[in-house]
Design a protein around this motif. Structure first.
Motif, PDB file in Angstrom:
ATOM      1  N   THR A  38      -8.406   3.143  -2.338  1.00  0.00           N
ATOM      2  CA  THR A  38      -7.563   2.882  -2.806  1.00  0.00           C
ATOM      3  C   THR A  38      -7.704   2.496  -4.769  1.00  0.00           C
TER       4      THR A  38
ATOM      5  N   LEU B 238       1.044  -0.719  -0.359  1.00  0.00           N
ATOM      6  CA  LEU B 238       0.135   0.252   0.309  1.00  0.00           C
ATOM      7  C   LEU B 238       0.843   1.669   0.140  1.00  0.00           C
TER       8      LEU B 238
ATOM      9  N   VAL C 189      -2.663   4.454  -2.097  1.00  0.00           N
ATOM     10  CA  VAL C 189      -3.766   4.584  -0.926  1.00  0.00           C
ATOM     11  C   VAL C 189      -4.037   6.424  -1.147  1.00  0.00           C
TER      12      VAL C 189
END
Length: 311
Positions: A76, A30, A86
């Motif tokens: 996202t 992420l 993100v």
């Protein structure tokens, strides 16, 4: 020097499975974007998608709603099978309330693609308003939803147009330091609007803060998305260096669940210290107001007594 196709292939083919010690239980990365409102996070997302997908320019993150402060969720944007951007909700300032919310997002302690609730803070009544202290409860409630298997990589997006005042330098330095303590990784800094005259000055300030990876670039926009080799290479170099940093980090032993628990403990301690400070400030404010009230009553009584004596 790597060509654009070579860099693109390196980025799209990157897999945590290929790291020195394998994926160690992580399934994706992420790329956690954070920063102030209006600093180009949404435009940066559109730019990244445009470059990596190498097709027509599309608006994935609506700048009018995200950078204008209307983003209400952690959204996202998958880039590859491994990398996901993100868009964490930005904030107009960085007071302790907003920092807590930002850290909870960056620590991946709140659900993805769901509404982000800011605390309802009213000056002077924080200590009595227990509804304001719900962040820890929300984190606990989200434990069955958030994934320990997400590798967290923080990216701070900052607009060169805003400059950095002397008063803001220490606050920014403390913010980046705290994010490092939370995630175990010093944030990469993306500077938007790189063609502004003060770009070198802003870049130098971040370097003085200890930032090692700084990437000035010019975002593509709906009005300005003509493909140029230079702008494409800037974005691809950014991803290449981020991946190299991830590969370097993955050379050490990681335990995904232990890392998540560490981030949770860090956040709980931060919130506790924040509430204690608010409680102390509230009590001091109450004491100050009481003293002022007693002083006014005393002065009023003196005036009244003086009047009686004259009579």
């Amino acid at each position: 020097m790597e060509t654009i196709p070579e860099m693109t292939q390196y980025i799209t083919n990157f897999s945590l499975d290929d790291c020195a010690k394998g994926n160690q239980g992580f399934t994706r990365v992420l790329l956690q974007l954070f920063g102030f409102l209006g600093h180009g996070k949404s435009s940066f997302i559109n730019t990244c998608k445009y470059v990596l997908e190498d097709g027509e320019y599309k608006t994935y993150a609506d700048v009018r709603y995200s950078d204008g402060g209307r983003t209400k969720a952690r959204i996202t944007y998958p880039l590859t099978e491994t990398l996901t951007l993100v868009d964490n909700r930005g904030c107009p300032t960085m007071n302790n309330y907003e920092k807590g919310e930002i850290f909870a997002q960056l620590g991946n302690l709140l659900p993805l693609d769901e509404k982000v609730i800011w605390p309802n803070v009213k000056k002077g009544v924080q200590y009595n308003n227990k509804k304001d202290f719900t962040l820890v409860d929300r984190i606990i409630q989200s434990e069955n939803v958030v994934k320990s298997s997400d590798f967290i990589f923080p990216i701070f997006v900052y607009s060169v147009k805003n400059g950095i005042s002397s008063a803001d330098r220490e606050e920014l330095k403390t913010l980046l330091k705290t994010v490092t303590e939370l995630t175990g990784i010093f944030p990469v800094v993306v500077l938007t609007y790189k063609t502004y005259p003060n770009m070198r000055e802003v870049k130098s300030i971040f370097e003085d803060m200890g930032v090692e990876q700084i990437f000035p670039l010019e975002n593509f926009t709906p009005e300005d998305h003509i493909k140029t080799r230079g702008r494409h290479e800037e974005v691809l170099r950014f991803f290449r260096e981020v991946i190299k940093d991830i590969e370097f980090r993955m050379e050490t032993i990681w335990n995904p669940e232990r890392e998540r628990q560490k981030r949770k403990t860090f956040l709980v301690n931060f919130v506790h210290e924040r509430e204690m400070k608010i409680q102390n400030d509230y009590m001091k404010n109450q004491s100050r107001e009481k003293e002022q009230k007693e002083k006014k009553e005393s002065e009023k009584n003196k005036e009244s007594n003086s009047w009686c004596i004259l009579q």
